[in-house]
Design a protein around this motif. Structure first.
Motif, PDB file in Angstrom:
ATOM      1  N   GLN A  11       0.823  -1.214   0.000  1.00  0.00           N
ATOM      2  CA  GLN A  11       0.000   0.000   0.000  1.00  0.00           C
ATOM      3  C   GLN A  11       0.860   1.268   0.000  1.00  0.00           C
ATOM      4  N   ARG A  12       2.191   1.077   0.032  1.00  0.00           N
ATOM      5  CA  ARG A  12       3.147   2.191   0.129  1.00  0.00           C
ATOM      6  C   ARG A  12       2.953   2.986   1.413  1.00  0.00           C
ATOM      7  N   GLY A  19      -3.819   7.492  10.355  1.00  0.00           N
ATOM      8  CA  GLY A  19      -5.018   7.476   9.534  1.00  0.00           C
ATOM      9  C   GLY A  19      -6.280   7.505  10.373  1.00  0.00           C
ATOM     10  N   THR A  20      -7.405   7.478   9.674  1.00  0.00           N
ATOM     11  CA  THR A  20      -8.728   7.505  10.300  1.00  0.00           C
ATOM     12  C   THR A  20      -9.497   6.262   9.884  1.00  0.00           C
ATOM     13  N   SER A  35      -4.470  10.549   5.160  1.00  0.00           N
ATOM     14  CA  SER A  35      -4.578  11.863   4.522  1.00  0.00           C
ATOM     15  C   SER A  35      -3.377  12.725   4.867  1.00  0.00           C
ATOM     16  N   ASP A  36      -3.126  13.726   3.989  1.00  0.00           N
ATOM     17  CA  ASP A  36      -2.039  14.667   4.259  1.00  0.00           C
ATOM     18  C   ASP A  36      -2.536  15.789   5.165  1.00  0.00           C
ATOM     19  N   ALA A  41      -6.809  12.689   0.849  1.00  0.00           N
ATOM     20  CA  ALA A  41      -6.481  11.273   1.044  1.00  0.00           C
ATOM     21  C   ALA A  41      -5.422  10.834   0.041  1.00  0.00           C
ATOM     22  N   TYR A  42      -4.410  10.129   0.529  1.00  0.00           N
ATOM     23  CA  TYR A  42      -3.395   9.570  -0.367  1.00  0.00           C
ATOM     24  C   TYR A  42      -3.414   8.051  -0.355  1.00  0.00           C
ATOM     25  N   ALA A  43      -4.180   7.450   0.552  1.00  0.00           N
ATOM     26  CA  ALA A  43      -4.317   5.990   0.579  1.00  0.00           C
ATOM     27  C   ALA A  43      -5.548   5.614   1.389  1.00  0.00           C
TER      28      ALA A  43
END
Length: 62
Positions: A11-12, A19-20, A35-36, A41-43
């Motif tokens: 998933q990198r 995260g949430t 998220s950043d 969201a980035y993943a």
């Protein structure tokens, strides 16, 4: 909020990323959005509960 306790290279995602939880998929797996700082969201990844540490943002009695 949760933090990863293990790397998830597929998933990198690296240990310590925050995260949430967005959904409980089954008794052992949660869907977590990462998220950043701007909230983008980035993943979104399924994570085993044992690979997550729940973070507390307000004081709680132990």
């Amino acid at each position: 909020m949760v933090a990863l306790l293990t790397d998830q290279p597929a998933q990198r995602l690296a240990r310590g990323q925050v995260g949430t939880i967005v959904e409980q998929l089954d008794g052992q797996t949660l869907l977590v959005e990462f998220s950043d700082d701007q909230g983008c969201a980035y993943a979104v990844a399924p994570c085993r509960q044992e690979d997550l540490l729940v973070l507390h943002c307000v004081p709680e009695a132990a």
